[in-house]
Scaffold this motif. Structure first.
Motif: not given
Length: 108
Positions: A26, A43, A46-48, A50
């Motif tokens: 990231y 990011t 929201n990805t890792e 979520a």
């Protein structure tokens, strides 16, 4: 990172390698590979993480988290500041685990 033992890296060494890899995945998308910008942090969250961000009713929670983690107030999170997040989450999970009735026996 590699263990001095022939069996390969230990579980702890693999965990550290994994944390380094996630941070590097990231960091740097905005030009600085040594830190997470606000956008990179969002990011990452929201990805890792979520399940955490999607269950928040307060849209400003991630911004406040970043501000609290950003100890030197430079608008970015270096690896040390990132580890504060990971450590805090691990501690919160540990508290949940040990508070369950079938967890660790009380200390004397």
């Amino acid at each position: 990172m590699s263990s001095k033992y022939a069996g390969g890296p230990t579980e702890t060494e693999r965990c550290i390698e994994s944390l380094l890899a996630v941070f590097q995945r990231y960091a740097g998308n905005d030009g600085d590979a040594c830190s997470l910008s606000k956008r990179e942090f969002l990011t990452f969250m929201n990805t890792e993480l979520a399940s955490f961000t999607k269950n928040q009713k307060d849209p400003g929670v991630v911004d406040r988290m970043m501000k609290k983690l950003d100890m030197n107030n430079d608008g970015k999170l270096d690896f040390s500041e990132f580890l504060n997040l990971i450590g805090g989450l691990a501690q919160a999970c540990h508290v949940q685990v040990v508070s369950s009735p079938t967890s660790c026996p009380p200390r004397k």
